[in-house]
Enzyme design. Structure first.
Site, short mmCIF file in Angstrom:
data_model
loop_
_atom_site.label_atom_id
_atom_site.label_comp_id
_atom_site.label_asym_id
_atom_site.label_seq_id
_atom_site.Cartn_x
_atom_site.Cartn_y
_atom_site.Cartn_z
N LYS A 1 14.96 -36.95 21.95
CA LYS A 1 16.21 -36.11 21.96
C LYS A 1 15.79 -34.61 21.80
O LYS A 1 15.26 -34.34 22.77
CB LYS A 1 17.25 -36.73 21.07
N ASP B 1 13.41 -43.34 11.24
CA ASP B 1 13.73 -43.09 12.99
C ASP B 1 14.56 -41.93 12.95
O ASP B 1 15.72 -41.86 12.64
CB ASP B 1 14.24 -44.37 13.64
N TYR C 1 19.89 -48.66 15.45
CA TYR C 1 19.50 -49.01 16.77
C TYR C 1 18.12 -47.93 16.72
O TYR C 1 18.19 -46.66 16.24
CB TYR C 1 20.34 -48.13 17.60
#
Ligand code: PMP
Length: 427
Positions: free
Chosen positions: A269, A241, A146
């Site tokens: 995050k 990522d 994702y």
């Protein structure tokens, strides 16, 4: 018992009327665990409180940012202090330089970087840069990976799509999906084959160095190294990522933990300390393609927002080598206790863990790729989730999301979680 009577039920009803699924991000709807969603209104250390005043031991961790626990006083103080200066002023602020430099000190492969407002934007921008710098179109990603909700990345993606059993998204044009090549996670031979099939056309390989959006899947030995050499040999870029793994699996992220250096890295995050954030960066020669230095356009009205920078900087300053030893030790105790509880219960379940990222899969063996992960027994997970919730432990409301532990999760919290898990697995 969880009570959804009263204020929480009323608020959920209003949310249902306002927002699709009652939420502003799909996994919050609790659809795959057969429970009404929680409406959370406060967090404190390892705990969160719902709108009926009930506290839970929390393993969602804001989906990753809350590595210090919720409402950490240093982070709250830094943000409060920054609010007095008037939010975003529409020009570069000193705090951007401070946080940029702190990230670079931990991750030297980010010779230059840019802040965005979400991980999705960071990935979108890194991909545009990879295409702009190489003059090639195709991007290789891994099944179950994702990378946010940009069109080209919504192909065989994990996270909410895995939770909802959606292979892709409506509204993504054939053209956008055609330039994405999907291969199984952990399979370097499939990447070799993709380079052979699409010779001279692959701009980049993007990978979650620890897959964490179909549950946790550690990279098999040699996999990340193989991606490094294959991209190099074929004139393509390697993008890590690290939106989840950055400052999570090691201070320097997965690239430090596994000793493999990508060309470009995306972050999110933790670097925003719980505020909306993304960042991308990497080799200086590549980053000089970004406007206004180069021809790859990328921008953002609120990029590098002072409140985000303040929260991020306070968070990174609180993290040192000892923090990661503590996270590792907490994770190891949790893992060992869960393994023992599984063995005693006789259930078909397994544990995958990298540092403070953990998944309990209802599968006999921890999966090695998304296909294997997606075969997990979702109903068993839903029952387990419900029993844990009734015991006051909030797990991610999906079999396919990682549990996030924080520095606020101490031995008492781990023991309480294990007691709840023993009972839940027995039942
Ligand atoms: N990349 C990865 C690895 C992620 O886990 C996520 C979100 N969980 C994203 C990108 C997208 O980040 P955001 O939700 O901030 O857009």
């Amino acid at each position: 018992m969880t009570t959804t009577a009263g204020r929480q039920a009323e608020l959920i009803e209003r949310a249902q009327a306002l927002f699709p699924g009652g939420v502003n991000s799909p996994v919050r709807a609790f659809r795959s665990v057969g429970r009404p969603p929680l409406l959370l209104e406060a967090g404190d250390g390892p705990r969160v409180r719902d709108a009926d005043g009930r506290w839970y031991l929390d393993f969602i961790g804001s989906w990753g940012p809350a590595i210090l626990g919720h409402a950490d006083p240093a982070v709250v103080g830094a943000v409060v202090e920054a609010t007095g200066r008037g939010f975003a002023l529409g020009a570069t602020s000193p705090a951007e330089i401070e946080l940029g430099a702190a990230i670079q000190a931990a991750m030297p492969s980010l010779e230059r970087l840019r802040f965005t407002s979400s991980g999705t934007e960071a990935v979108m921008s890194a991909i545009r840069l990879a295409r702009g710098a190489t003059g090639r179109d195709l991007i290789v990603k891994f099944g179950g990976g994702y990378h946010g909700h940009a069109d080209a990345m919504l192909v065989d993606a994990g996270s909410g799509l895995a939770t909802l059993a959606m292979p892709g998204s409506a509204g993504v044009t054939e053209g956008a999906a055609r330039d994405t090549v999907v291969v199984p996670y952990g399979d370097a031979e499939a990447v070799t084959a993709a380079f052979a099939t699409h010779s001279g056309r692959i701009a980049a390989v993007i990978v979650e160095p620890v897959a964490a959006n179909v549950g946790v899947i550690p990279p098999p030995a040699g996999f990340l190294e193989a991606l490094r050499s294959l991209t190099e040999a074929n004139g393509a870029l390697l993008i890590f990522d690290e939106v989840i793994t950055g400052f999570r699996v090691a201070h320097g992220g997965a690239q430090a933990r596994y000793g493999v250096t990508p060309d470009l890295t995306t972050l999110g995050k933790i670097v925003g300390g719980g505020m909306p954030v993304g960042a991308y960066g990497g080799r200086a020669d590549l980053m000089s393609n970004i406007a206004p230095e180069g021809g790859v356009y990328q921008a953002g009205t609120l990029s590098g927002h002072p409140l985000t920078m303040a929260a991020g900087l306070a968070t990174l300053r609180a993290l040192d080598a000892g923090s990661y030893e503590q996270l590792e030790a907490t994770g190891a105790t949790l893992e060992a206790g869960l393994r023992e509880a599984i063995a005693r219960s006789g259930r078909e379940a397994s544990i995958a863990r990298v540092g403070s990222l953990l998944t309990l899969f209802f599968l006999a063996e921890a999966p090695r790729n998304a296909e294997a992960a997606l075969a997990a027994d979702r109903e068993a997970y839903a029952r387990f989730f419900g029993a844990m919730l009734d015991a006051g432990v909030l797990l991610p409301p999906s079999q396919f999301e990682a549990w996030f532990t924080s520095l606020a999760h101490g031995p008492r919290e781990v023991e309480a979680t294990l007691n709840a898990a023993r009972a839940a697995l027995r039942a």
